[in-house]
Design a protein around this motif. Structure first.
Motif, PDB file in Angstrom:
ATOM      1  N   TYR A 186     166.244 -43.442  10.322  1.00 36.41           N
ATOM      2  CA  TYR A 186     166.931 -43.040  11.553  1.00 36.41           C
ATOM      3  C   TYR A 186     166.780 -44.099  12.645  1.00 36.41           C
ATOM      4  O   TYR A 186     167.720 -44.365  13.394  1.00 36.41           O
ATOM      5  CB  TYR A 186     166.377 -41.687  12.024  1.00 36.41           C
ATOM      6  N   ASP A 187     165.602 -44.711  12.753  1.00 36.01           N
ATOM      7  CA  ASP A 187     165.379 -45.743  13.775  1.00 36.01           C
ATOM      8  C   ASP A 187     166.310 -46.930  13.580  1.00 36.01           C
ATOM      9  O   ASP A 187     166.800 -47.516  14.553  1.00 36.01           O
ATOM     10  CB  ASP A 187     163.924 -46.224  13.759  1.00 36.01           C
ATOM     11  N   VAL A 188     166.557 -47.318  12.335  1.00 33.49           N
ATOM     12  CA  VAL A 188     167.461 -48.442  12.060  1.00 33.49           C
ATOM     13  C   VAL A 188     168.892 -48.059  12.410  1.00 33.49           C
ATOM     14  O   VAL A 188     169.635 -48.860  12.987  1.00 33.49           O
ATOM     15  CB  VAL A 188     167.346 -48.880  10.579  1.00 33.49           C
ATOM     16  N   LEU A 189     169.294 -46.823  12.096  1.00 35.92           N
ATOM     17  CA  LEU A 189     170.637 -46.364  12.476  1.00 35.92           C
ATOM     18  C   LEU A 189     170.815 -46.355  13.996  1.00 35.92           C
ATOM     19  O   LEU A 189     171.862 -46.731  14.511  1.00 35.92           O
ATOM     20  CB  LEU A 189     170.888 -44.965  11.910  1.00 35.92           C
TER      21      LEU A 189
ATOM     22  N   SER B 209     163.421 -49.022   5.938  1.00 37.47           N
ATOM     23  CA  SER B 209     162.517 -48.121   6.646  1.00 37.47           C
ATOM     24  C   SER B 209     162.318 -48.631   8.074  1.00 37.47           C
ATOM     25  O   SER B 209     162.849 -49.670   8.458  1.00 37.47           O
ATOM     26  CB  SER B 209     161.168 -48.050   5.923  1.00 37.47           C
ATOM     27  N   PHE B 210     161.515 -47.909   8.837  1.00 39.33           N
ATOM     28  CA  PHE B 210     161.215 -48.331  10.203  1.00 39.33           C
ATOM     29  C   PHE B 210     160.496 -49.678  10.214  1.00 39.33           C
ATOM     30  O   PHE B 210     160.505 -50.386  11.214  1.00 39.33           O
ATOM     31  CB  PHE B 210     160.367 -47.266  10.909  1.00 39.33           C
ATOM     32  N   LEU B 211     159.890 -50.066   9.098  1.00 39.79           N
ATOM     33  CA  LEU B 211     159.211 -51.363   9.020  1.00 39.79           C
ATOM     34  C   LEU B 211     160.192 -52.523   9.087  1.00 39.79           C
ATOM     35  O   LEU B 211     159.823 -53.630   9.462  1.00 39.79           O
ATOM     36  CB  LEU B 211     158.410 -51.451   7.724  1.00 39.79           C
ATOM     37  N   ASN B 212     161.457 -52.286   8.723  1.00 37.13           N
ATOM     38  CA  ASN B 212     162.475 -53.337   8.756  1.00 37.13           C
ATOM     39  C   ASN B 212     163.176 -53.447  10.099  1.00 37.13           C
ATOM     40  O   ASN B 212     163.969 -54.361  10.305  1.00 37.13           O
ATOM     41  CB  ASN B 212     163.530 -53.074   7.673  1.00 37.13           C
ATOM     42  N   LYS B 213     162.898 -52.540  11.008  1.00 40.32           N
ATOM     43  CA  LYS B 213     163.614 -52.494  12.278  1.00 40.32           C
ATOM     44  C   LYS B 213     163.456 -53.783  13.077  1.00 40.32           C
ATOM     45  O   LYS B 213     164.425 -54.300  13.634  1.00 40.32           O
ATOM     46  CB  LYS B 213     163.125 -51.298  13.097  1.00 40.32           C
ATOM     47  N   ALA B 214     162.260 -54.335  13.137  1.00 32.12           N
ATOM     48  CA  ALA B 214     162.002 -55.523  13.954  1.00 32.12           C
ATOM     49  C   ALA B 214     162.810 -56.722  13.478  1.00 32.12           C
ATOM     50  O   ALA B 214     163.410 -57.444  14.291  1.00 32.12           O
ATOM     51  CB  ALA B 214     160.515 -55.849  13.966  1.00 32.12           C
ATOM     52  N   SER B 215     162.868 -56.954  12.162  1.00 35.17           N
ATOM     53  CA  SER B 215     163.601 -58.119  11.655  1.00 35.17           C
ATOM     54  C   SER B 215     165.104 -57.947  11.853  1.00 35.17           C
ATOM     55  O   SER B 215     165.802 -58.913  12.202  1.00 35.17           O
ATOM     56  CB  SER B 215     163.271 -58.364  10.186  1.00 35.17           C
ATOM     57  N   ILE B 216     165.628 -56.736  11.676  1.00 37.17           N
ATOM     58  CA  ILE B 216     167.058 -56.500  11.892  1.00 37.17           C
ATOM     59  C   ILE B 216     167.395 -56.660  13.373  1.00 37.17           C
ATOM     60  O   ILE B 216     168.404 -57.267  13.731  1.00 37.17           O
ATOM     61  CB  ILE B 216     167.467 -55.111  11.364  1.00 37.17           C
ATOM     62  N   LYS B 217     166.535 -56.147  14.244  1.00 41.29           N
ATOM     63  CA  LYS B 217     166.746 -56.291  15.690  1.00 41.29           C
ATOM     64  C   LYS B 217     166.743 -57.763  16.092  1.00 41.29           C
ATOM     65  O   LYS B 217     167.571 -58.202  16.895  1.00 41.29           O
ATOM     66  CB  LYS B 217     165.666 -55.532  16.453  1.00 41.29           C
ATOM     67  N   GLN B 218     165.837 -58.536  15.522  1.00 41.62           N
ATOM     68  CA  GLN B 218     165.747 -59.961  15.848  1.00 41.62           C
ATOM     69  C   GLN B 218     167.034 -60.694  15.461  1.00 41.62           C
ATOM     70  O   GLN B 218     167.542 -61.513  16.222  1.00 41.62           O
ATOM     71  CB  GLN B 218     164.546 -60.583  15.133  1.00 41.62           C
ATOM     72  N   VAL B 219     167.580 -60.360  14.299  1.00 46.13           N
ATOM     73  CA  VAL B 219     168.823 -60.999  13.864  1.00 46.13           C
ATOM     74  C   VAL B 219     169.986 -60.568  14.751  1.00 46.13           C
ATOM     75  O   VAL B 219     170.772 -61.408  15.205  1.00 46.13           O
ATOM     76  CB  VAL B 219     169.115 -60.673  12.386  1.00 46.13           C
TER      77      VAL B 219
ATOM     78  N   MET C 283     182.339 -56.179  15.227  1.00 45.50           N
ATOM     79  CA  MET C 283     181.409 -55.589  14.260  1.00 45.50           C
ATOM     80  C   MET C 283     182.161 -54.740  13.245  1.00 45.50           C
ATOM     81  O   MET C 283     183.100 -54.029  13.595  1.00 45.50           O
ATOM     82  CB  MET C 283     180.382 -54.741  15.007  1.00 45.50           C
ATOM     83  N   SER C 284     181.745 -54.843  11.981  1.00 45.84           N
ATOM     84  CA  SER C 284     182.351 -54.045  10.933  1.00 45.84           C
ATOM     85  C   SER C 284     181.264 -53.461  10.041  1.00 45.84           C
ATOM     86  O   SER C 284     180.277 -54.133   9.734  1.00 45.84           O
ATOM     87  CB  SER C 284     183.288 -54.930  10.098  1.00 45.84           C
ATOM     88  N   LEU C 285     181.426 -52.195   9.654  1.00 45.92           N
ATOM     89  CA  LEU C 285     180.489 -51.524   8.760  1.00 45.92           C
ATOM     90  C   LEU C 285     181.165 -51.268   7.418  1.00 45.92           C
ATOM     91  O   LEU C 285     182.292 -50.796   7.375  1.00 45.92           O
ATOM     92  CB  LEU C 285     180.030 -50.191   9.346  1.00 45.92           C
ATOM     93  N   ILE C 286     180.452 -51.589   6.334  1.00 44.02           N
ATOM     94  CA  ILE C 286     180.990 -51.375   4.990  1.00 44.02           C
ATOM     95  C   ILE C 286     179.966 -50.567   4.193  1.00 44.02           C
ATOM     96  O   ILE C 286     178.774 -50.873   4.211  1.00 44.02           O
ATOM     97  CB  ILE C 286     181.238 -52.720   4.272  1.00 44.02           C
ATOM     98  N   GLY C 287     180.423 -49.542   3.504  1.00 47.00           N
ATOM     99  CA  GLY C 287     179.585 -48.816   2.561  1.00 47.00           C
ATOM    100  C   GLY C 287     178.609 -47.822   3.163  1.00 47.00           C
ATOM    101  O   GLY C 287     177.728 -47.331   2.473  1.00 47.00           O
ATOM    102  N   PHE C 288     178.734 -47.514   4.446  1.00 47.84           N
ATOM    103  CA  PHE C 288     177.861 -46.503   5.052  1.00 47.84           C
ATOM    104  C   PHE C 288     178.385 -45.135   4.658  1.00 47.84           C
ATOM    105  O   PHE C 288     179.407 -44.680   5.153  1.00 47.84           O
ATOM    106  CB  PHE C 288     177.834 -46.664   6.584  1.00 47.84           C
ATOM    107  N   LYS C 289     177.680 -44.482   3.752  1.00 46.07           N
ATOM    108  CA  LYS C 289     178.139 -43.201   3.218  1.00 46.07           C
ATOM    109  C   LYS C 289     177.691 -42.045   4.115  1.00 46.07           C
ATOM    110  O   LYS C 289     176.822 -42.193   4.960  1.00 46.07           O
ATOM    111  CB  LYS C 289     177.593 -43.019   1.800  1.00 46.07           C
ATOM    112  N   ASN C 290     178.285 -40.885   3.898  1.00 50.95           N
ATOM    113  CA  ASN C 290     177.941 -39.698   4.679  1.00 50.95           C
ATOM    114  C   ASN C 290     176.490 -39.276   4.481  1.00 50.95           C
ATOM    115  O   ASN C 290     175.916 -38.597   5.323  1.00 50.95           O
ATOM    116  CB  ASN C 290     178.866 -38.537   4.312  1.00 50.95           C
ATOM    117  N   VAL C 291     175.894 -39.687   3.358  1.00 53.77           N
ATOM    118  CA  VAL C 291     174.509 -39.327   3.064  1.00 53.77           C
ATOM    119  C   VAL C 291     173.568 -39.859   4.143  1.00 53.77           C
ATOM    120  O   VAL C 291     172.526 -39.277   4.424  1.00 53.77           O
ATOM    121  CB  VAL C 291     174.098 -39.899   1.682  1.00 53.77           C
ATOM    122  N   TYR C 292     173.954 -40.983   4.769  1.00 56.07           N
ATOM    123  CA  TYR C 292     173.091 -41.601   5.777  1.00 56.07           C
ATOM    124  C   TYR C 292     173.112 -40.852   7.099  1.00 56.07           C
ATOM    125  O   TYR C 292     172.338 -41.162   7.988  1.00 56.07           O
ATOM    126  CB  TYR C 292     173.509 -43.061   6.015  1.00 56.07           C
TER     127      TYR C 292
END
Length: 197
Positions: free
Chosen positions: A128-131, A96-106, A149-158
């Motif tokens: 959407y914010d994380v995408l 969710s948008f709550l995880n955005k800060a930690s992913i951005k930091q990494v 960078m490589s993306l694995i498992g990102f389905k069309n549903v996203y």
């Protein structure tokens, strides 16, 4: 309705909702399930139905947000003799948008000339914010720091932005070499490793 009859109905209904087997089941489900349940039951008996349910909902929301913030991904960090580093992030089931800060930091702390793999194989929902964060990192920051960078498992549903759909999974590990150091765990450990460089 005689008050004695109404009291009997309420006691029976309360027993059915909070009988010992239900309490035992909630205890085995973990503290995040048990604490909201028991606090709600006590508040309903001690205060009244509406206030008790309100307190229970508030505590449940607190635990939901806390669990959502705690584990946005697991990682595997590998270092190779050539100085190349590969960070694989296995994303959680829901981001969710709550995880955005930690992913951005990494992402901001990924070292230059390294590789990152984002694995969304087990992810059911990505905000959407994380995408947008992933798209921005791929478009601007990764090329500036020479990060592959490589993306694995990102389905069309996203419903990924069009620019990311062309980013196919690639082998980012050096051919025929074993890592000299490899660590794994929850995201806070990785952030500490990246910040201590």
């Amino acid at each position: 309705i005689p008050k004695a009859s109404l009291a009997a109905i309420l006691i029976f209904t309360g027993y059915r909702l909070a009988r010992p087997s239900v309490v035992k089941h909630m205890w085995h489900a973990g503290l995040a399930q048990f604490i909201p349940f028991i606090v709600t039951a006590i508040a309903v008996v001690g205060l009244d139905l509406l206030k008790g349910v309100g307190i229970g909902v508030a505590i449940s929301i607190f635990y939901l947000l806390r669990n959502n913030l705690r584990v946005p991904f697991y990682y595997q960090h590998s270092k190779y003799k050539e100085g190349k580093e590969v960070v694989k992030l296995e994303l959680a089931q829901e981001l969710s948008f709550l995880n955005k800060a930690s992913i951005k930091q990494v992402l901001d702390n990924i070292p230059k000339n390294s590789s990152i793999i984002l694995d969304a194989t087990h992810t059911e929902y990505i905000d959407y914010d994380v995408l947008e964060l992933i798209k921005e990192f791929h478009a601007t920051k990764a090329p500036d720091k020479n990060i592959q960078m490589s993306l694995i498992g990102f389905k069309n549903v996203y419903r990924l932005p069009e620019k990311l759909e062309s980013l196919k999974p690639i082998d980012v590990t050096p051919q025929g070499t074993e890592p000299i150091d490899r660590t794994a765990g929850a995201y806070k450990k990785l952030i500490n490793q990246l910040n201590n460089k």
